[in-house]
Design a protein around this motif. Structure first.
Motif, PDB file in Angstrom:
ATOM      1  N   SER A 502     -23.176  -5.467 -30.486  1.00  0.00           N
ATOM      2  CA  SER A 502     -21.973  -4.714 -31.077  1.00  0.00           C
ATOM      3  C   SER A 502     -22.192  -3.402 -30.535  1.00  0.00           C
ATOM      4  O   SER A 502     -21.100  -2.478 -31.045  1.00  0.00           O
ATOM      5  N   LEU A 503     -23.247  -2.952 -29.941  1.00  0.00           N
ATOM      6  CA  LEU A 503     -23.365  -1.327 -29.764  1.00  0.00           C
ATOM      7  C   LEU A 503     -22.372  -1.024 -28.696  1.00  0.00           C
ATOM      8  O   LEU A 503     -22.688  -1.337 -27.449  1.00  0.00           O
ATOM      9  N   PRO A 504     -21.513  -0.217 -28.911  1.00  0.00           N
ATOM     10  CA  PRO A 504     -20.366   0.117 -27.994  1.00  0.00           C
ATOM     11  C   PRO A 504     -20.874   1.108 -26.734  1.00  0.00           C
ATOM     12  O   PRO A 504     -20.358   1.142 -25.682  1.00  0.00           O
ATOM     13  N   GLN A 505     -21.900   2.162 -26.955  1.00  0.00           N
ATOM     14  CA  GLN A 505     -22.197   2.961 -25.813  1.00  0.00           C
ATOM     15  C   GLN A 505     -23.405   2.184 -25.111  1.00  0.00           C
ATOM     16  O   GLN A 505     -23.747   2.950 -23.925  1.00  0.00           O
ATOM     17  N   LEU A 506     -23.956   1.186 -25.197  1.00  0.00           N
ATOM     18  CA  LEU A 506     -25.320   0.684 -24.720  1.00  0.00           C
ATOM     19  C   LEU A 506     -24.866   0.762 -22.965  1.00  0.00           C
ATOM     20  O   LEU A 506     -24.201   0.056 -22.479  1.00  0.00           O
ATOM     21  N   ALA A 507     -25.980   1.266 -22.183  1.00  0.00           N
ATOM     22  CA  ALA A 507     -26.146   1.334 -20.853  1.00  0.00           C
ATOM     23  C   ALA A 507     -27.214   0.447 -20.344  1.00  0.00           C
ATOM     24  O   ALA A 507     -27.303  -0.245 -19.355  1.00  0.00           O
ATOM     25  N   LYS A 528     -19.494  -2.789 -22.874  1.00  0.00           N
ATOM     26  CA  LYS A 528     -18.514  -2.578 -21.763  1.00  0.00           C
ATOM     27  C   LYS A 528     -19.198  -1.550 -21.080  1.00  0.00           C
ATOM     28  O   LYS A 528     -18.680  -1.499 -19.665  1.00  0.00           O
ATOM     29  N   TRP A 529     -20.240  -0.867 -21.220  1.00  0.00           N
ATOM     30  CA  TRP A 529     -20.879   0.124 -20.496  1.00  0.00           C
ATOM     31  C   TRP A 529     -22.309  -0.467 -19.899  1.00  0.00           C
ATOM     32  O   TRP A 529     -23.060   0.479 -19.560  1.00  0.00           O
ATOM     33  N   GLY A 547     -20.618 -15.228 -21.157  1.00  0.00           N
ATOM     34  CA  GLY A 547     -20.080 -13.878 -21.281  1.00  0.00           C
ATOM     35  C   GLY A 547     -20.812 -12.761 -20.627  1.00  0.00           C
ATOM     36  O   GLY A 547     -20.068 -11.914 -20.364  1.00  0.00           O
ATOM     37  N   PHE A 548     -22.077 -13.059 -20.036  1.00  0.00           N
ATOM     38  CA  PHE A 548     -22.622 -12.039 -19.281  1.00  0.00           C
ATOM     39  C   PHE A 548     -21.841 -11.696 -17.813  1.00  0.00           C
ATOM     40  O   PHE A 548     -21.659 -10.578 -17.524  1.00  0.00           O
ATOM     41  N   GLY A 549     -21.179 -12.761 -17.668  1.00  0.00           N
ATOM     42  CA  GLY A 549     -20.156 -12.654 -16.415  1.00  0.00           C
ATOM     43  C   GLY A 549     -19.111 -11.729 -16.551  1.00  0.00           C
ATOM     44  O   GLY A 549     -18.400 -11.359 -15.620  1.00  0.00           O
ATOM     45  N   PHE A 550     -18.819 -11.324 -17.853  1.00  0.00           N
ATOM     46  CA  PHE A 550     -17.597 -10.520 -18.103  1.00  0.00           C
ATOM     47  C   PHE A 550     -18.085  -8.918 -18.242  1.00  0.00           C
ATOM     48  O   PHE A 550     -17.346  -8.358 -18.930  1.00  0.00           O
ATOM     49  N   LEU A 551     -19.329  -8.787 -18.286  1.00  0.00           N
ATOM     50  CA  LEU A 551     -19.608  -7.266 -18.589  1.00  0.00           C
ATOM     51  C   LEU A 551     -19.182  -6.448 -17.515  1.00  0.00           C
ATOM     52  O   LEU A 551     -19.814  -6.768 -16.066  1.00  0.00           O
ATOM     53  N   PRO A 552     -18.514  -5.595 -17.334  1.00  0.00           N
ATOM     54  CA  PRO A 552     -17.855  -4.977 -16.145  1.00  0.00           C
ATOM     55  C   PRO A 552     -18.464  -4.054 -15.317  1.00  0.00           C
ATOM     56  O   PRO A 552     -18.181  -3.995 -14.214  1.00  0.00           O
ATOM     57  N   VAL A 553     -19.593  -3.667 -15.733  1.00  0.00           N
ATOM     58  CA  VAL A 553     -20.399  -2.706 -14.991  1.00  0.00           C
ATOM     59  C   VAL A 553     -21.855  -3.117 -14.764  1.00  0.00           C
ATOM     60  O   VAL A 553     -22.690  -2.433 -14.508  1.00  0.00           O
ATOM     61  N   GLU A 742     -26.957  -2.836   6.545  1.00  0.00           N
ATOM     62  CA  GLU A 742     -27.923  -2.501   5.444  1.00  0.00           C
ATOM     63  C   GLU A 742     -27.364  -2.040   4.068  1.00  0.00           C
ATOM     64  O   GLU A 742     -28.011  -2.396   3.199  1.00  0.00           O
ATOM     65  N   ILE A 743     -26.421  -1.281   4.220  1.00  0.00           N
ATOM     66  CA  ILE A 743     -25.734  -0.692   3.181  1.00  0.00           C
ATOM     67  C   ILE A 743     -24.906  -1.677   2.311  1.00  0.00           C
ATOM     68  O   ILE A 743     -25.121  -2.183   1.272  1.00  0.00           O
ATOM     69  N   LEU A 744     -23.803  -2.189   3.108  1.00  0.00           N
ATOM     70  CA  LEU A 744     -22.862  -3.037   2.250  1.00  0.00           C
ATOM     71  C   LEU A 744     -23.672  -4.225   1.856  1.00  0.00           C
ATOM     72  O   LEU A 744     -22.864  -5.071   1.192  1.00  0.00           O
ATOM     73  N   GLY A 745     -24.475  -4.838   2.868  1.00  0.00           N
ATOM     74  CA  GLY A 745     -25.071  -6.070   2.065  1.00  0.00           C
ATOM     75  C   GLY A 745     -25.953  -6.030   1.021  1.00  0.00           C
ATOM     76  O   GLY A 745     -26.115  -6.966   0.351  1.00  0.00           O
ATOM     77  N   THR A 746     -26.333  -4.877   0.428  1.00  0.00           N
ATOM     78  CA  THR A 746     -26.952  -4.724  -0.807  1.00  0.00           C
ATOM     79  C   THR A 746     -26.275  -4.139  -1.972  1.00  0.00           C
ATOM     80  O   THR A 746     -26.963  -4.236  -2.761  1.00  0.00           O
ATOM     81  N   ILE A 747     -25.314  -3.377  -1.683  1.00  0.00           N
ATOM     82  CA  ILE A 747     -24.666  -2.820  -2.969  1.00  0.00           C
ATOM     83  C   ILE A 747     -23.433  -3.611  -3.140  1.00  0.00           C
ATOM     84  O   ILE A 747     -22.821  -4.319  -2.263  1.00  0.00           O
ATOM     85  N   ARG A 748     -23.199  -3.514  -4.384  1.00  0.00           N
ATOM     86  CA  ARG A 748     -21.878  -4.229  -4.985  1.00  0.00           C
ATOM     87  C   ARG A 748     -21.399  -3.113  -5.911  1.00  0.00           C
ATOM     88  O   ARG A 748     -21.664  -2.490  -6.998  1.00  0.00           O
ATOM     89  N   HIS A 749     -19.969  -3.007  -5.755  1.00  0.00           N
ATOM     90  CA  HIS A 749     -19.129  -2.265  -6.592  1.00  0.00           C
ATOM     91  C   HIS A 749     -17.657  -2.290  -6.291  1.00  0.00           C
ATOM     92  O   HIS A 749     -17.400  -2.718  -5.466  1.00  0.00           O
TER      93      HIS A 749
END
Length: 1019
Positions: A502-507, A528-529, A547-553, A742-749
């Protein structure tokens, strides 16, 4: 009678004199009021001067001071009056002006030589304006009679040299020229100003030069500020002759050699900044500067011991010696200094025990001694006087229990004592200290259990690598402001409580290497963060929560070395993960298709029940249900065999026609295609190759062609970029291909275009991306202009402001991720509107990483052999030096912001100039911003935000890289521009929320905070 008449006439004569004088004064005052009202009109009647009117006496106006004897204007102070016009010549018709103050306005143009006619000036302040160009070579004409005593030019955009003629203004007592763009030199003739008391040249880009030897002749000089002016060489040995010196700032230069003995003989010296140079040798031990209040010698190469004589500096409030090579023990006398507030000794080779009297005799606020070789205990009395806000002592060999004072110190904000040998329990009061925000105590031997309550403002808690035990308390739900919770490698046990979710700020949440067991909470309420989650090396069982699959970031997920069972939830495929580790569990079934590529080849090991269709992942091949079934009847086998034979013949015939078709159409015939996937694919290479036809061509450029290829009947498409050559790929295209993969194959955003796979042969390479329905941003911004100029027809595409702002924010998120969340950071090098792609909902994604590169490590070269990019978007320092850092992308993004608000193209300013150059000049000239905006964005309710984004674009395209914001700052400013109610109330958001950040940045650059070196205690 005649005698009486004589007396009467005499009396009348003397009585008429004052009335004659008043009549003359009245005439003069009326003329001066007219001049002032003309000034107001010249400056387009700023609101701040609305009280200037003919119905009141101008000598009563707050900006005006008149002479008591003559009634004429002697002082005109219009600082901070929102003046945007130039200074007119008739201002010097105020003949008796002695003080003229224009500080903190937006006055454009060159240095106002019209002021040469103000012959009585004693004080002139032009600071914090928009002046450009060089200081005139005849600057001495400003005061030929030597009356001028104060000249302030700070925080403008002056360039070139400070001319030698400045040395002829012999009456000068104060000369301030900080925070400009000077790139020439400053002259030795300054040493001729024998009356000079204050000299400030800091924060400029002067060409490298030594401190002029003539400066030591300035016996009256009290203030000398030359930080960031490219000074080199040694500090003059006779600096001790400058006996009036009170504040000396030579920081952030290239000074070398020893600190001269004479420096510490200056008895009036109270502030000394020498930080960030290359000074070496030992610190002089003979100290006569007993008025020293702040001394910062940090970031040099000083060796030897800290002089015992520093214990005589009874007025010293701040001592900064960090980032040197000092050795030996800290003199005990320093700990007894009665005025000491801040002490910074970290990152040296200091040893021995810390003197026990620190904090006992002074109102100590910060105590920073990290990364040394100290032994023994922390001093007991650091917070005795109730002022301590930070203890930073990590990276030593300190032992014992924490002093009890830490439990009674409510002022405490930061405690960083990691990587020592502390033991015992944490004092109860420390957990709940009223102002505590950061508690990092990792890598020690602390014991005990975690408390139910912690400080309400606690943001960072790191207790990793200790011996804490017991369960996570249910009270963890009250740790509402926690952003980072690291508790790796302890003895914590029990279940992961539902309250933790339930911690809202946890990153960041790291609980790996403990003894947790049971199942994970099935619902995740507020993460959410959350960006990093690591539960590895525990005994957690049950299924992985979907539910892990719905963590947006969520970016990193590690659940390895546990006892998880069941299948991997398909929802995990929704995540944009840079790192995934589910190895060493008891998982079974097929892995989600999104992970069936080489990026995740180490993510699923030691799970015997898992299978995959990609053999490179090291898992068993998935067996179909049909092959698991019982033996099939022989008749059914015969029927299937017949059907298979017919199918084979048909397939053979179809293959014959396909091959013949390929030959006729001269398609790519290379038989050695290699496919490397980075996402789950629902198409084959053959289906792509057959669709690379002219009818599917949607674009072409210097590096190849781009095709829109349908991949299924429901309308799904991909974009295929084909790089090819008549022979082999040339070196340039090969480098671009490798960089992209090299770059696009490794990053996800979500704001970076998704690379699905690459397909390559020796002579051709295909890059397959997700298809972006709305193509590139430049098509939407500039299509009409190109259509009308090329064909005479007009195809009007309107992109209204809310969508433009949405696009800017999305693109900023992508760049922010590349610069701040990738390790190492990624520099795009070709940010432009044609490389910002838009999906069907106008969500922006950054594309074309062929020129991108990852930042090199410290010590390696960070320059490019050639300049790459597009005209109008290339940062000037990159074009000149070829040096690569994040600020070149910030410049390019600033150009995109200017495109969004003006509708102009990046290379379209006016004749021979780019958009950035045009915008800077337009703003400096004080022209109405409304005239610069794209008419398609001109909704009145958005004008405030649009003008703020225009200013942000100018801020980002500053010529000086250090003056540009980071992408993290840019994103925050853009988010403030989002109205909560479109074209309605902004919920009370003031116009000052964004604008002052852009306006005051210049002021912040120009001011030197005397305590700036003691501002941050978190390294």
């Amino acid at each position: 009678m005649p005698k009486t008449i004589f007396h009467i006439l005499t009396i009348l004569f003397f009585y008429t004199l004052p009335f004659q004088g008043n009549s003359q004064n009245t005439t003069t005052n009326s003329a001066e009021q007219t001049i002032l009202l003309n000034l107001k009109n010249q400056w387009q009647n700023p609101i701040s001067l609305s009280h200037w009117n003919s119905s009141s006496d101008h000598c009563t106006w707050p900006e005006i001071t008149c002479s008591a004897s003559t009634g004429s204007v002697t002082i005109l102070n219009v600082s901070n009056s929102n003046i945007t016009g130039e200074i007119p010549p008739f201002i010097c018709e105020l003949k008796n002006l002695t003080i003229l103050d224009f500080n903190y306005n937006s006055i454009p143009g060159f240095f106002p030589t019209v002021l040469y006619n103000c012959s009585n000036l004693e004080y002139l302040d032009l600071s914090e304006n928009l002046f450009i160009g060089t200081i005139p070579a005849d600057i001495d004409q400003l005061s030929p009679a030597g009356r001028l005593e104060y000249l302030k030019l700070e925080a403008n955009n002056f360039t070139g040299d400070i001319p030698p003629a400045i040395g002829k203004l012999t009456g000068l007592k104060s000369f301030y020229a900080r925070a400009n763009l000077f790139n020439g030199s400053f002259p030795e003739e300054i040493g001729n100003l024998l009356n000079l008391e204050e000299l400030a040249l800091s924060i400029n880009g002067f060409a490298s030069q030594a401190i002029p030897s003539t400066f030591t002749r300035l016996k009256k000089l009290r203030i000398l500020w030359t930080t960031q002016t490219n000074l080199i060489g040694e500090i003059p040995q006779d600096i001790g002759n400058m006996t009036a010196m009170e504040s000396l700032d030579l920081s952030e230069n290239g000074l070398s050699g020893n600190i001269p003995d004479g420096l510490f003989q200056l008895k009036n010296l109270s502030i000394l900044y020498l930080y960030k140079n290359s000074l070496s040798g030992s610190i002089p031990s003979s100290v006569e500067a007993l008025n020293l209040n702040i001394m910062d010698l940090s970031n040099n190469s000083l060796t030897g011991r800290i002089p015992d004589e520093f214990g005589n500096l009874t007025k010293l409030t701040g001592l900064a010696l960090m980032f040197n090579e000092l050795s030996g023990e800290v003199p005990a006398s320093i700990s007894r200094l009665p005025s000491l507030i801040n002490i910074k000794l970290f990152i040296n080779n200091l040893s021995g025990q810390l003197p026990p009297d620190f904090g006992r005799y002074s109102m100590l606020r910060t105590f920073e001694v990290a990364d040394n070789n100290f032994v023994g205990n922390l001093p007991e009395d650091l917070c005795k006087n109730g002022a301590l806000i930070g203890v930073v002592a990590f990276g030593n060999n300190l032992t014992g229990e924490l002093p009890q004072f830490l439990g009674n110190c409510n002022t405490m904000q930061v405690v960083q004592i990691q990587s020592n040998r502390f033991s015992g329990q944490i004092p109860d009061g420390l957990w709940t200290a009223t102002n505590l925000t950061t508690l990092i105590i990792s890598d020690n031997s602390f014991t005990g259990q975690l408390p139910e309550k912690v400080a309400s403002g606690l943001s960072i808690l790191d207790i990793s690598n200790n011996q804490f035990s017991g369960e996570l308390p249910s009270g963890v739900s009250s740790w509402n402001n926690l952003r980072v919770f690291e508790a790796s490698n302890n003895l914590l046990s029990g279940n992961i409580p539902q309250e933790l979710t339930s911690l809202p700020q946890l990153a960041t949440l790291l609980l790996d290497g403990n003894q947790f067991s049971g199942s994970l909470p099935s619902t995740i309420i507020s993460w959410k963060w959350l960006n990093v989650l690591n539960f590895s090396s525990n005994r957690i069982s049950g299924q992985i929560p979907a539910g892990f699959g719905f963590l947006p970031v969520l970016n990193e997920l590690d659940l390895s070395e546990n006892e998880f069972t069941g299948e991997i939830p398909a929802q995990l495929g929704l995540l944009r993960l840079n790192s995934l580790n589910l190895s060493s569990n008891h998982l079974s079934g097929r892995i989600p298709g999104e992970f069936e590529n080489a990026v995740f080849d180490r993510s699923f090991l030691d799970n015997p029940g898992l299978c995959s269709s990609n053999p490179t992942l090291g898992l068993s091949s998935c067996v179909s249900e049909a092959r698991k079934s019982k033996k099939i009847s022989s008749k059914f086998v015969a029927a299937v065999s017949s059907i298979a034979a017919v199918g084979f013949l048909l397939a053979l015939a179809y293959t014959f026609f396909i091959i013949r078709g390929y030959t006729k159409k001269k398609h790519i015939s290379d038989s050695t295609w290699k496919l490397t996937s980075f996402q789950k694919l629902d198409f084959t290479e053959s289906s792509l190759l057959s669709s690379l036809t002219e009818s599917n061509l949607i674009g072409s450029g210097g590096s190849g062609k781009v095709y829109r290829v349908p991949i299924n009947r429901s309308g799904g498409c991909v974009a295929v970029k084909k790089l090819c050559n008549s022979k082999r790929l040339d070196e340039k295209l090969e480098k671009e291909f490798r960089a992209e993969v090299e770059i696009l194959g490794t990053i996800r955003h979500s704001n970076i275009v998704k690379l699905m796979c690459c397909i390559s042969t020796e002579s051709s390479k295909l890059l397959v991306y997700e298809y972006m329905e709305n193509r590139s941003l430049d098509r939407w911004l500039h299509c009409e202009k190109r259509s009308s100029s090329n064909t005479g027809s007009v195809h009007h595409i309107v992109l209204e402001w809310p969508k433009r702002l949405q696009i800017a924010i999305a693109a900023a998120r992508g760049l922010c991720y590349m610069h701040h969340d990738c390790s190492p950071p990624i520099i795009h090098r070709d940010v432009k509107s044609s490389n910002i792609l838009l999906d069907c909902e106008y969500n922006a994604k950054i594309a074309d990483f062929g020129l991108a590169r990852m930042l090199v490590k410290d010590g390696e070269p960070n320059t490019m052999s050639v300049v790459a990019g597009s005209f109008g978007y290339i940062a000037p320092e990159y074009a000149q030096t070829r040096r690569v850092n994040e600020k070149i992308d910030v410049f390019s993004f600033g150009v995109i912001l200017l495109e969004l608000v003006t509708g102009r193209e990046g290379n379209e300013g006016d004749e021979n100039s780019s958009l950035a150059e045009w915008a800077w000049r337009y703003f400096q000239e004080g022209k109405p911003l409304l005239d610069a905006l794209d008419e398609d964005t001109m909704e009145p309710c958005y004008l405030e935000d649009i003008t703020n984004v225009f200013k942000l674009g100018i801020f980002c395209t500053s010529l000086v890289p250090s003056n540009r914001p980071t992408m993290k700052d840019v994103l925050q400013i853009l988010l403030k521009c989002v109205p909560s109610d479109p074209c309605g109330e902004k919920n009370g958001r003031s116009e000052h929320d964004v604008t002052p950040l852009l306006k005051t940045s210049k002021r912040e650059r120009s001011l030197i905070d005397e305590d700036s070196s003691f501002g941050s205690i978190v390294r």
